[in-house]
Each structure stands twice: as C-alpha cells, then as structure tokens.
Design a protein around this motif. Sequence first.
Motif, PDB file in Angstrom:
ATOM      1  N   LEU A 105       0.844  -1.191   0.000  1.00 14.54           N
ATOM      2  CA  LEU A 105       0.000   0.000   0.000  1.00 14.54           C
ATOM      3  C   LEU A 105       0.878   1.239   0.000  1.00 14.54           C
ATOM      4  O   LEU A 105       1.869   1.320   0.731  1.00 14.54           O
ATOM      5  CB  LEU A 105      -0.901   0.022   1.232  1.00 14.54           C
ATOM      6  CG  LEU A 105      -2.145  -0.866   1.223  1.00 14.54           C
ATOM      7  CD1 LEU A 105      -2.805  -0.850   2.590  1.00 14.54           C
ATOM      8  CD2 LEU A 105      -3.132  -0.457   0.157  1.00 14.54           C
ATOM      9  N   LEU A 106       0.506   2.197  -0.838  1.00 17.45           N
ATOM     10  CA  LEU A 106       1.182   3.492  -0.880  1.00 17.45           C
ATOM     11  C   LEU A 106       0.254   4.501  -0.195  1.00 17.45           C
ATOM     12  O   LEU A 106      -0.849   4.756  -0.688  1.00 17.45           O
ATOM     13  CB  LEU A 106       1.465   3.905  -2.323  1.00 17.45           C
ATOM     14  CG  LEU A 106       2.119   5.267  -2.543  1.00 17.45           C
ATOM     15  CD1 LEU A 106       3.510   5.312  -1.916  1.00 17.45           C
ATOM     16  CD2 LEU A 106       2.215   5.584  -4.030  1.00 17.45           C
ATOM     17  N   THR A 139       3.443  -4.725   3.497  1.00 14.20           N
ATOM     18  CA  THR A 139       4.342  -3.644   3.063  1.00 14.20           C
ATOM     19  C   THR A 139       3.607  -2.321   2.964  1.00 14.20           C
ATOM     20  O   THR A 139       2.673  -2.178   2.172  1.00 14.20           O
ATOM     21  CB  THR A 139       4.992  -3.985   1.702  1.00 14.20           C
ATOM     22  OG1 THR A 139       5.723  -5.207   1.822  1.00 14.20           O
ATOM     23  CG2 THR A 139       5.941  -2.882   1.261  1.00 14.20           C
ATOM     24  N   LEU A 140       4.050  -1.357   3.779  1.00 12.15           N
ATOM     25  CA  LEU A 140       3.453  -0.017   3.773  1.00 12.15           C
ATOM     26  C   LEU A 140       4.507   0.992   3.360  1.00 12.15           C
ATOM     27  O   LEU A 140       5.602   1.023   3.922  1.00 12.15           O
ATOM     28  CB  LEU A 140       2.911   0.344   5.161  1.00 12.15           C
ATOM     29  CG  LEU A 140       1.929  -0.630   5.823  1.00 12.15           C
ATOM     30  CD1 LEU A 140       1.504  -0.093   7.183  1.00 12.15           C
ATOM     31  CD2 LEU A 140       0.716  -0.877   4.940  1.00 12.15           C
ATOM     32  N   LYS A 199       8.326   1.653   4.795  1.00 11.09           N
ATOM     33  CA  LYS A 199       9.220   2.506   4.015  1.00 11.09           C
ATOM     34  C   LYS A 199       8.636   3.915   3.878  1.00 11.09           C
ATOM     35  O   LYS A 199       7.439   4.123   4.096  1.00 11.09           O
ATOM     36  CB  LYS A 199       9.445   1.907   2.618  1.00 11.09           C
ATOM     37  CG  LYS A 199      10.234   0.608   2.624  1.00 11.09           C
ATOM     38  CD  LYS A 199      10.502   0.139   1.197  1.00 11.09           C
ATOM     39  CE  LYS A 199      11.353  -1.115   1.174  1.00 11.09           C
ATOM     40  NZ  LYS A 199      11.667  -1.527  -0.214  1.00 11.09           N
ATOM     41  N   PHE A 200       9.509   4.849   3.456  1.00 15.63           N
ATOM     42  CA  PHE A 200       9.088   6.244   3.323  1.00 15.63           C
ATOM     43  C   PHE A 200       9.637   6.854   2.031  1.00 15.63           C
ATOM     44  O   PHE A 200      10.783   6.595   1.654  1.00 15.63           O
ATOM     45  CB  PHE A 200       9.576   7.059   4.523  1.00 15.63           C
ATOM     46  CG  PHE A 200       9.002   6.618   5.825  1.00 15.63           C
ATOM     47  CD1 PHE A 200       7.835   7.174   6.319  1.00 15.63           C
ATOM     48  CD2 PHE A 200       9.628   5.616   6.565  1.00 15.63           C
ATOM     49  CE1 PHE A 200       7.290   6.758   7.513  1.00 15.63           C
ATOM     50  CE2 PHE A 200       9.093   5.189   7.768  1.00 15.63           C
ATOM     51  CZ  PHE A 200       7.920   5.758   8.253  1.00 15.63           C
ATOM     52  N   ILE A 201       8.796   7.663   1.402  1.00 15.30           N
ATOM     53  CA  ILE A 201       9.220   8.446   0.230  1.00 15.30           C
ATOM     54  C   ILE A 201       9.227   9.913   0.652  1.00 15.30           C
ATOM     55  O   ILE A 201       8.246  10.404   1.219  1.00 15.30           O
ATOM     56  CB  ILE A 201       8.259   8.255  -0.959  1.00 15.30           C
ATOM     57  CG1 ILE A 201       8.285   6.808  -1.458  1.00 15.30           C
ATOM     58  CG2 ILE A 201       8.606   9.208  -2.108  1.00 15.30           C
ATOM     59  CD1 ILE A 201       7.215   6.484  -2.483  1.00 15.30           C
ATOM     60  N   PHE A 202      10.334  10.596   0.371  1.00 12.28           N
ATOM     61  CA  PHE A 202      10.430  12.023   0.702  1.00 12.28           C
ATOM     62  C   PHE A 202      10.485  12.835  -0.588  1.00 12.28           C
ATOM     63  O   PHE A 202      11.410  12.699  -1.381  1.00 12.28           O
ATOM     64  CB  PHE A 202      11.673  12.280   1.559  1.00 12.28           C
ATOM     65  CG  PHE A 202      11.577  11.645   2.914  1.00 12.28           C
ATOM     66  CD1 PHE A 202      10.882  12.262   3.937  1.00 12.28           C
ATOM     67  CD2 PHE A 202      12.150  10.403   3.154  1.00 12.28           C
ATOM     68  CE1 PHE A 202      10.765  11.668   5.188  1.00 12.28           C
ATOM     69  CE2 PHE A 202      12.051   9.798   4.397  1.00 12.28           C
ATOM     70  CZ  PHE A 202      11.355  10.439   5.417  1.00 12.28           C
ATOM     71  N   LEU A 203       9.463  13.648  -0.792  1.00 14.53           N
ATOM     72  CA  LEU A 203       9.357  14.460  -2.005  1.00 14.53           C
ATOM     73  C   LEU A 203      10.037  15.810  -1.810  1.00 14.53           C
ATOM     74  O   LEU A 203      10.226  16.260  -0.675  1.00 14.53           O
ATOM     75  CB  LEU A 203       7.884  14.664  -2.359  1.00 14.53           C
ATOM     76  CG  LEU A 203       7.071  13.397  -2.663  1.00 14.53           C
ATOM     77  CD1 LEU A 203       5.620  13.770  -2.920  1.00 14.53           C
ATOM     78  CD2 LEU A 203       7.646  12.637  -3.835  1.00 14.53           C
ATOM     79  N   PRO A 262      13.951   2.673   3.790  1.00 12.65           N
ATOM     80  CA  PRO A 262      13.496   1.704   4.803  1.00 12.65           C
ATOM     81  C   PRO A 262      13.408   2.340   6.188  1.00 12.65           C
ATOM     82  O   PRO A 262      14.132   3.296   6.493  1.00 12.65           O
ATOM     83  CB  PRO A 262      14.586   0.616   4.776  1.00 12.65           C
ATOM     84  CG  PRO A 262      15.349   0.840   3.525  1.00 12.65           C
ATOM     85  CD  PRO A 262      15.257   2.300   3.217  1.00 12.65           C
ATOM     86  N   MET A 263      12.563   1.783   7.006  1.00  9.22           N
ATOM     87  CA  MET A 263      12.376   2.279   8.370  1.00  9.22           C
ATOM     88  C   MET A 263      13.693   2.349   9.131  1.00  9.22           C
ATOM     89  O   MET A 263      13.975   3.333   9.834  1.00  9.22           O
ATOM     90  CB  MET A 263      11.387   1.352   9.099  1.00  9.22           C
ATOM     91  CG  MET A 263      11.203   1.624  10.576  1.00  9.22           C
ATOM     92  SD  MET A 263      12.410   0.813  11.676  1.00  9.22           S
ATOM     93  CE  MET A 263      12.056  -0.905  11.383  1.00  9.22           C
TER      94      MET A 263
END
Length: 444
Positions: A257-258, A299-300, A332-336, A363-364
């Motif tokens: 999931l996003l 998976t998040l 996990k994280f996406i940074f824009l 990753p966390m």
Amino acid sequence: MLYKIPKSFINELLINTNIVELISSKINTIKKGKNYYSICPFHNEKTPSFSISFEKQFYYCFGCHVHGNAIDFLINYEKMNFIESIKELSFLNGMKIPKQNIYFKKYLKEENLHNTLNTISLNYQKNIYKEKNKIAIKYLKYRGINEKSIKTFSIGYSNNIKNVSKNYIKKNKNFVNNLIKSGILYNEKNIVKNRFTERIMFPIKNLQGKINGFGARSIFKKIPKYLNSPETKIFKKKENLYGLFETYKYNKKIKKLLIVEGYFDVITLFQNKIKYSISILGTSINTNIIKKLFNICNTLIYCYDGDNAGKIASWKTLEISLPYIKDENVLKFIFLPKGEDPDSIIKKEGIKKFKNRIKNAVPMSKLLFKKLLKKNNLSNPEEKTKFSITAISMIEKIPGKTIKFFLKKILGNKLGILEINELSEYKIKKKNIVSSKKKKKILV
C-alpha cells in the motif's frame, strides 16, 4: 428494542453451508488427503499453509494462525460485517432469516444513513454534468482528472444552494433529517444550510463500497480549501481511508500500500496504473490506522507531502508503528521535494520517475538511525550514551525478533560495539536511570 438473529438459525445456516465450496469460489484450492489447501489470503507466503476442513467446516492457517467458520471467512476476506455475512450465506443457501429478528437497532440506523449518503452522492454525480455546473468539470480537467476516474471514484459536485427552503423540508422531512444526521446539512438559527455549497465532492467509502462521508474541495477560493464530513455514527475521520474500496476492487491480492495525503494524489496515481494507493484524511496517523493497514498487507510505503509537516508526520508514523512491526512487515518512506505532493510531482517528472521513487523508498531502519544521529554526533561518551538509550528504547518496542536483532547489530556498529550482548548493559543502565527518576519524584 434491540433484535438479534436467533442462535438456532445461525447454527442451521452453518450446517447447510459447505465451507469448502464457499472458500473455493473465492480463492484457488487443492485437495490433499481429507482437507483442501491454498496460499493464505490473509498473509504473504509461497507454500500453501491455509487448510480447509470439510468434516469440521473450519479453516485454519498454519502460518498466521487465522481460523474460523464460514461466517468468519466472509467477515475477514470480504470485509463484511456480521449481519451482511448472515445475509450472504442465507441467500446462497436459499434460507430466509426470521423477519422479526433480522437487525440490530444500531445496524438499521447506520444502514439508513448509508442509504441517504448514497442517494445524495448520486445527486452530486448528476450535478457535475449539468450545464450550469460546467465549472466543476472544467476544474477537474485542469487538475488532470479524466472521465474514467470521475466515474471510478464517484466524484460529484454540490450545487450553489446555500439554504434549504422550508417547502422542501416540509415535503422531504425524513430525508432532510437524515442529511442533517449525516452532516450534509446543518441547522443554524432554525435555517437549514448546505455544508458543502459549490464544492467538488469525493465520497469516502468503506470496504463494501458504502459511503461513510465526504471530502469536499472548494473551487471558488473558499476557506477552508478542503472540508470533511463532521463526525457521525458512520464517519470517524481517524478511522477512514480514501481509496481503500477502489484498491480492493482493482487488486485480487494487495501486496503493498502506498499511503498519501490527498484525494487528487490517489486519483492521479490510479490514472497512472498505481492502483494500490490510499489516503489518510490529513496527516493525523494513529495506532488504529496502523493496525488496519498491516492487517491488509505487510508492506506499507508512506509518501507525505514535501513540507515540514510531512517530515514531522513521517517520524510520528515511524514511532507509533514500531510496536506493530513483525518480521514479515516492511515499513518505508518516500520524501518528495519541498512544496510537492504525488499529484504535482508526477505532472512535473512523469510516472516513470515516481515509480523509481517507490522503488528507492527509504526503509524504516535507515530513517530511524538517520534521525537519531542528526541529534547526536557520537563524538564523546555522553553523546553515545544518550544516543544508545534512545535507540534501544525504540528498538525494544519492535515485536519482530529478526528485525530487532539486525537493528541492534547496526546500533552496535555505530557505537563501536562488536558483540550485541554488550548492548544489554545499556538497557540495564536505562532501567536504572528511569527507576532513579521515579524514586526522586516519590521523595519530593
């Protein structure tokens, strides 16, 4: 008076239901000996460990230990509530539920509100195509939303009527009362008003596709720009997710999931064939949402807006997720870039680059140490002590033994400790520090 479905009827319903046929109609099963087996639909696995027993009319997974009868399966797999699962099995078996005992009073009230919201949503969807409201379609096209997405997400438009006439209220008393209960209308000094005048309407649906509430976007620079339905019996802002129904509808099995922040983010991602995106309603993440998301898949990937609030939300998400990270779970994280969100960045960079951002999500573990090290340079024993106490206290919250082991190993390397067992000294020290603080408070 509250009504219940008789236990005798439920037992009869389960006796008449063939659990093997029911589950086999939903997922692929293979017979091995007396039982049937399948890849578990409730967790990710390669070897089938999900068993269905015809004799016991029961299912059990040797991997995640989920189990139950036909009713439990419909509740967990189809995301039905108890009453809906009974209705489904009754229909499949050609049985009639005793009429005098069908519903709980609470369920009837909730169904009434759902029906009201569905009716008004259909009205919003018709509104958007009316000539006098062409500005709504024009705005959606400007935002890059196509016709297919308008229909997929049931997007509509609330017209320019601000106050409801007394004549209309008199003729549609029950409907108006339900609209007030569901937050569409509100009463102010005996005048019934429209909460969402001249706004694009985004229905927020539950897993069965029933509408719990709305998100609304102003197109005439009204404040606030975005407005949600108020809290009602069926709508709790902190419990709802936008796009979850559509995600289930377009995925046989959800592998990841996003999680984003906005309605347009979800819709733009869907248009670009990323059909596993959902939105929290604002940046207010909470433990109930975390548990709900990890129950859906392992998976998040969080993608908050590229501003300071987004960075704060990412760290808060990491902190409250720690007690729910099992070994099979991935966070996990996406940074824009600053000032960007998924909708805007896709329009600037294109979907290919955004997919790379998903692929290279942080990753966390990396975010955890990066954030902690930002506050501690480890240049002296005091800094190392402070860093280790904070890090260990966070790592210990994680239930997954393997991920915990590797995080401790990374921590040991950063502290120059070769043996992981030596980290237990820091854990003991931390307990002593905490207990001494408590003693001081008692003495005071």
